[in-house]
Design a protein around this motif. Sequence first.
Motif, PDB file in Angstrom:
ATOM      1  N   PRO B  42       0.821  -1.217   0.000  1.00 21.85           N
ATOM      2  CA  PRO B  42       0.000   0.000   0.000  1.00 21.85           C
ATOM      3  C   PRO B  42       0.858   1.271   0.000  1.00 21.85           C
ATOM      4  CG  PRO B  42      -0.032  -1.054   2.167  1.00 21.85           C
ATOM      5  CD  PRO B  42       0.731  -1.971   1.261  1.00 21.85           C
ATOM      6  N   LEU B  43       0.316   2.314  -0.603  1.00 22.17           N
ATOM      7  CA  LEU B  43       0.947   3.634  -0.492  1.00 22.17           C
ATOM      8  C   LEU B  43       0.788   4.117   0.946  1.00 22.17           C
ATOM      9  CD1 LEU B  43      -0.403   5.134  -3.825  1.00 22.17           C
ATOM     10  CD2 LEU B  43       2.009   4.834  -3.250  1.00 22.17           C
ATOM     11  N   PRO B  44       1.606   5.041   1.399  1.00 19.44           N
ATOM     12  CA  PRO B  44       1.451   5.536   2.771  1.00 19.44           C
ATOM     13  C   PRO B  44       0.041   6.121   2.962  1.00 19.44           C
ATOM     14  CG  PRO B  44       3.472   6.389   1.769  1.00 19.44           C
ATOM     15  CD  PRO B  44       2.702   5.708   0.681  1.00 19.44           C
ATOM     16  N   PRO B  45      -0.547   5.973   4.158  1.00 21.41           N
ATOM     17  CA  PRO B  45      -1.885   6.519   4.407  1.00 21.41           C
ATOM     18  C   PRO B  45      -1.891   8.036   4.240  1.00 21.41           C
ATOM     19  CG  PRO B  45      -1.162   5.096   6.222  1.00 21.41           C
ATOM     20  CD  PRO B  45       0.017   5.286   5.334  1.00 21.41           C
ATOM     21  N   GLU B  46      -3.017   8.554   3.768  1.00 22.67           N
ATOM     22  CA  GLU B  46      -3.134  10.002   3.565  1.00 22.67           C
ATOM     23  C   GLU B  46      -2.823  10.772   4.843  1.00 22.67           C
ATOM     24  OE1 GLU B  46      -6.754  11.171   1.542  1.00 22.67           O
ATOM     25  OE2 GLU B  46      -6.760   9.350   0.331  1.00 22.67           O
ATOM     26  N   SER B  47      -3.283  10.230   5.989  1.00 19.23           N
ATOM     27  CA  SER B  47      -3.084  10.936   7.263  1.00 19.23           C
ATOM     28  C   SER B  47      -1.588  11.112   7.585  1.00 19.23           C
ATOM     29  CB  SER B  47      -3.769  10.164   8.387  1.00 19.23           C
ATOM     30  OG  SER B  47      -3.266   8.836   8.428  1.00 19.23           O
ATOM     31  N   ARG B  48      -0.784  10.095   7.274  1.00 18.81           N
ATOM     32  CA  ARG B  48       0.656  10.184   7.551  1.00 18.81           C
ATOM     33  C   ARG B  48       1.319  11.217   6.659  1.00 18.81           C
ATOM     34  NH1 ARG B  48       3.534   9.672  10.678  1.00 18.81           N
ATOM     35  NH2 ARG B  48       5.188   8.216  10.101  1.00 18.81           N
ATOM     36  N   ILE B  49       0.875  11.270   5.394  1.00 16.17           N
ATOM     37  CA  ILE B  49       1.442  12.267   4.479  1.00 16.17           C
ATOM     38  C   ILE B  49       1.084  13.679   4.952  1.00 16.17           C
ATOM     39  CG2 ILE B  49       1.412  13.132   2.095  1.00 16.17           C
ATOM     40  CD1 ILE B  49       0.915  10.207   1.197  1.00 16.17           C
ATOM     41  N   CYS B  50      -0.174  13.867   5.413  1.00 13.42           N
ATOM     42  CA  CYS B  50      -0.584  15.159   5.983  1.00 13.42           C
ATOM     43  C   CYS B  50       0.371  15.583   7.082  1.00 13.42           C
ATOM     44  CB  CYS B  50      -1.985  15.058   6.591  1.00 13.42           C
ATOM     45  SG  CYS B  50      -3.296  14.867   5.395  1.00 13.42           S
ATOM     46  N   GLU B  51       0.581  14.661   8.025  1.00 14.14           N
ATOM     47  CA  GLU B  51       1.458  14.964   9.167  1.00 14.14           C
ATOM     48  C   GLU B  51       2.865  15.327   8.731  1.00 14.14           C
ATOM     49  OE1 GLU B  51       1.729  11.682  11.965  1.00 14.14           O
ATOM     50  OE2 GLU B  51      -0.450  11.451  11.870  1.00 14.14           O
ATOM     51  N   GLU B  52       3.453  14.452   7.921  1.00 13.42           N
ATOM     52  CA  GLU B  52       4.860  14.610   7.546  1.00 13.42           C
ATOM     53  C   GLU B  52       5.115  15.900   6.767  1.00 13.42           C
ATOM     54  OE1 GLU B  52       7.648  12.662   8.070  1.00 13.42           O
ATOM     55  OE2 GLU B  52       6.468  11.403   9.449  1.00 13.42           O
ATOM     56  N   LEU B  53       4.182  16.236   5.868  1.00 14.43           N
ATOM     57  CA  LEU B  53       4.406  17.410   5.020  1.00 14.43           C
ATOM     58  C   LEU B  53       3.667  18.646   5.522  1.00 14.43           C
ATOM     59  CD1 LEU B  53       4.301  15.773   1.463  1.00 14.43           C
ATOM     60  CD2 LEU B  53       6.311  16.739   2.606  1.00 14.43           C
ATOM     61  N   GLY B  54       2.911  18.479   6.637  1.00 11.12           N
ATOM     62  CA  GLY B  54       2.156  19.622   7.167  1.00 11.12           C
ATOM     63  C   GLY B  54       1.100  20.130   6.192  1.00 11.12           C
ATOM     64  N   LEU B  55       0.415  19.198   5.532  1.00 14.46           N
ATOM     65  CA  LEU B  55      -0.602  19.584   4.549  1.00 14.46           C
ATOM     66  C   LEU B  55      -1.994  19.389   5.137  1.00 14.46           C
ATOM     67  CD1 LEU B  55       0.878  17.741   1.419  1.00 14.46           C
ATOM     68  CD2 LEU B  55       0.983  20.206   1.892  1.00 14.46           C
ATOM     69  N   SER B  56      -2.970  20.093   4.550  1.00 14.54           N
ATOM     70  CA  SER B  56      -4.357  19.901   4.991  1.00 14.54           C
ATOM     71  C   SER B  56      -4.875  18.579   4.420  1.00 14.54           C
ATOM     72  CB  SER B  56      -5.219  21.055   4.484  1.00 14.54           C
ATOM     73  OG  SER B  56      -5.403  20.941   3.092  1.00 14.54           O
ATOM     74  N   ARG B  57      -5.886  17.998   5.116  1.00 17.18           N
ATOM     75  CA  ARG B  57      -6.510  16.779   4.631  1.00 17.18           C
ATOM     76  C   ARG B  57      -7.042  16.973   3.222  1.00 17.18           C
ATOM     77  NH1 ARG B  57      -7.104  12.027   7.850  1.00 17.18           N
ATOM     78  NH2 ARG B  57      -8.024  11.295   5.915  1.00 17.18           N
ATOM     79  N   SER B  58      -7.604  18.173   2.952  1.00 20.98           N
ATOM     80  CA  SER B  58      -8.252  18.371   1.646  1.00 20.98           C
ATOM     81  C   SER B  58      -7.222  18.378   0.512  1.00 20.98           C
ATOM     82  CB  SER B  58      -9.086  19.662   1.650  1.00 20.98           C
ATOM     83  OG  SER B  58      -8.224  20.780   1.740  1.00 20.98           O
ATOM     84  N   THR B  59      -6.019  18.895   0.790  1.00 22.86           N
ATOM     85  CA  THR B  59      -4.965  18.892  -0.242  1.00 22.86           C
ATOM     86  C   THR B  59      -4.569  17.459  -0.603  1.00 22.86           C
ATOM     87  OG1 THR B  59      -4.084  21.019   0.491  1.00 22.86           O
ATOM     88  CG2 THR B  59      -2.577  19.580  -0.724  1.00 22.86           C
ATOM     89  N   VAL B  60      -4.355  16.648   0.425  1.00 23.94           N
ATOM     90  CA  VAL B  60      -3.915  15.268   0.181  1.00 23.94           C
ATOM     91  C   VAL B  60      -5.053  14.470  -0.462  1.00 23.94           C
ATOM     92  CG1 VAL B  60      -3.024  13.159   1.255  1.00 23.94           C
ATOM     93  CG2 VAL B  60      -2.261  15.401   2.069  1.00 23.94           C
ATOM     94  N   ARG B  61      -6.289  14.755   0.010  1.00 22.64           N
ATOM     95  CA  ARG B  61      -7.441  14.046  -0.562  1.00 22.64           C
ATOM     96  C   ARG B  61      -7.595  14.360  -2.053  1.00 22.64           C
ATOM     97  NH1 ARG B  61     -11.682  15.839   2.756  1.00 22.64           N
ATOM     98  NH2 ARG B  61     -10.864  14.510   4.415  1.00 22.64           N
ATOM     99  N   ARG B  62      -7.422  15.645  -2.387  1.00 24.93           N
ATOM    100  CA  ARG B  62      -7.531  16.073  -3.785  1.00 24.93           C
ATOM    101  C   ARG B  62      -6.483  15.366  -4.654  1.00 24.93           C
ATOM    102  NH1 ARG B  62      -8.292  20.980  -7.020  1.00 24.93           N
ATOM    103  NH2 ARG B  62      -8.084  20.164  -9.146  1.00 24.93           N
ATOM    104  N   CYS B  63      -5.263  15.235  -4.140  1.00 21.63           N
ATOM    105  CA  CYS B  63      -4.182  14.555  -4.861  1.00 21.63           C
ATOM    106  C   CYS B  63      -4.555  13.098  -5.124  1.00 21.63           C
ATOM    107  CB  CYS B  63      -2.894  14.640  -4.041  1.00 21.63           C
ATOM    108  SG  CYS B  63      -1.645  13.447  -4.529  1.00 21.63           S
ATOM    109  N   PHE B  64      -4.990  12.384  -4.079  1.00 28.58           N
ATOM    110  CA  PHE B  64      -5.324  10.965  -4.226  1.00 28.58           C
ATOM    111  C   PHE B  64      -6.557  10.781  -5.121  1.00 28.58           C
ATOM    112  CE2 PHE B  64      -2.615   8.029  -1.918  1.00 28.58           C
ATOM    113  CZ  PHE B  64      -1.768   8.901  -1.248  1.00 28.58           C
ATOM    114  N   GLN B  65      -7.503  11.713  -5.007  1.00 30.02           N
ATOM    115  CA  GLN B  65      -8.693  11.641  -5.845  1.00 30.02           C
ATOM    116  C   GLN B  65      -8.301  11.709  -7.333  1.00 30.02           C
ATOM    117  OE1 GLN B  65     -11.554  10.987  -4.344  1.00 30.02           O
ATOM    118  NE2 GLN B  65     -12.275  10.596  -6.432  1.00 30.02           N
ATOM    119  N   ASP B  66      -7.389  12.641  -7.632  1.00 33.45           N
ATOM    120  CA  ASP B  66      -6.895  12.768  -9.005  1.00 33.45           C
ATOM    121  C   ASP B  66      -6.207  11.476  -9.471  1.00 33.45           C
ATOM    122  OD1 ASP B  66      -7.704  15.402  -9.226  1.00 33.45           O
ATOM    123  OD2 ASP B  66      -5.789  16.032 -10.127  1.00 33.45           O
ATOM    124  N   LEU B  67      -5.370  10.917  -8.624  1.00 29.77           N
ATOM    125  CA  LEU B  67      -4.635   9.699  -8.995  1.00 29.77           C
ATOM    126  C   LEU B  67      -5.599   8.541  -9.239  1.00 29.77           C
ATOM    127  CD1 LEU B  67      -1.643   9.953  -6.470  1.00 29.77           C
ATOM    128  CD2 LEU B  67      -1.478  10.142  -8.954  1.00 29.77           C
TER     129      LEU B  67
END
Lengths: 260, 260
Positions: B42-67
């Motif tokens: 599996p790819l890293p969970p969205e929540s972990r990427i949020c934490e590590e990069l200091g991003l909002s949930r919506s930014t990471v969600r938008r990225c994964f949605q596109d992929l």
Amino acid sequence: MDPLRTICAEPLDQASGVPLYQQLKLRIMGLIASHSIDEATPLPPESRICEELGLSRSTVRRCFQDLVEEGRVVRRRGKGTFVARYQLGATSDVAMNFSARVEALGKVPTSKILSFRQVPATGTLRERLRLAEGEPVWEVRRLRLADGVPMETNKACVPVRFCPGLTRERLSRSLYSSIAEDSGLLPAYEDAYVDAIVLDSAEAKALGQRRGAPAMRVVRTTFDAQMVPFEVAVLVRRADANRLHLRLGPEGSTVALENS
Amino acid sequence: MDPLRTICAEPLDQASGVPLYQQLKLRIMGLIASHSIDEATPLPPESRICEELGLSRSTVRRCFQDLVEEGRVVRRRGKGTFVARYQLGATSDVAMNFSARVEALGKVPTSKILSFRQVPATGTLRERLRLAEGEPVWEVRRLRLADGVPMETNKACVPVRFCPGLTRERLSRSLYSSIAEDSGLLPAYEDAYVDAIVLDSAEAKALGQRRGAPAMRVVRTTFDAQMVPFEVAVLVRRADANRLHLRLGPEGSTVALENS
């Protein structure tokens, strides 16, 4: 090559223990194996085969019925009977025999038999062909030419029991046809290793190249549709006239041998 | 390689004109292109990427949605998000990059950059990459080694516009990752010609072979899933350590590069 003439060149053997429909079937399989008929060309009509070979309708019908049931040919309403696509073997034209490939280029293929003998199967040859130790194998070394120019050497090994009646004369037509005629085996799968070599003196002389010239070597095992291995061949191809064309993608791959 | 660390090694560029979700997306595509993650991991969970990069949930969600919408990744309920099988490119492992192939053998792949420069596209290179005359192309010559032993030379040409930010440092990781990070192109199709050659003095020296030794040459064009050609490479592989394994049959063919 006219398919009707190929099939009907000689009368069937009335005195043989092999039923006439079976003899006819093996001839048609030999024709398929020779790659001299494609999936767009109909086989000769049953009625013409009856006439030419002096067979009853029921004998010819039985033969075609068997071929249909085995999936080797397909009937198309109003169009005739055709070789099943599947029976044309590997999708790749690496599988296509030398003659068919050379003819497709508008050149005349010829073959020169360098040696022809029986040897006992041993070592990796025995393993690849799944034979008992010492089981007899035909070893045929041929030089393949296109318009008289040497293109590849081919050393083929085939268990004698798959082609007991092999002769130089039959070999000069087609090894695969001879095997199909004798035992009904048609090439369907290939497992091949390709590497680069430089020619030694003997190979260079046979191919009209200088010693040390590059060549592509193919070590190939050929299987029938039931995955019975029936030939192991070593092909040495002049590098200046042969290349592989690979097309790879997520939907699948194709491999073609091209004469460059 | 830990996927989370690869993706989150550096903060995103807040000042860039490129939206954050798009920057993250290109990083994940770079990870896919590196072949360092397979379809079972599996790819890293969205929540972990949020934490590590200091991003909002919506930014990471938008990225994964596109992929997901582009078919690059798939979500499996209760299991996570995985690289789509299709995105792993050609089914054949000829397509697999050198590093992945060598790692699969339990050896350590390394790469030495022999030269790295921009050249104008001309002739067949221009045609294969469908470029305007003179359009700039990166020309990268590398030596690939397994456990420190030279295995192949690789001359790759990539249009500069597909990887404007290429540097020696990024090259030393992965050319395909750099292209994916810069322009979102992932390898999906290959069209390759394979022939046999003998090594000239320069190639022999690079590969630690003697002049005149045989080698397998591959001239390959790589395309993305939309059939955009983005790399032309010439690979020269030592014949004593590389062979192609072809499996051909009526259902399809596979091609594998094996280290012998």
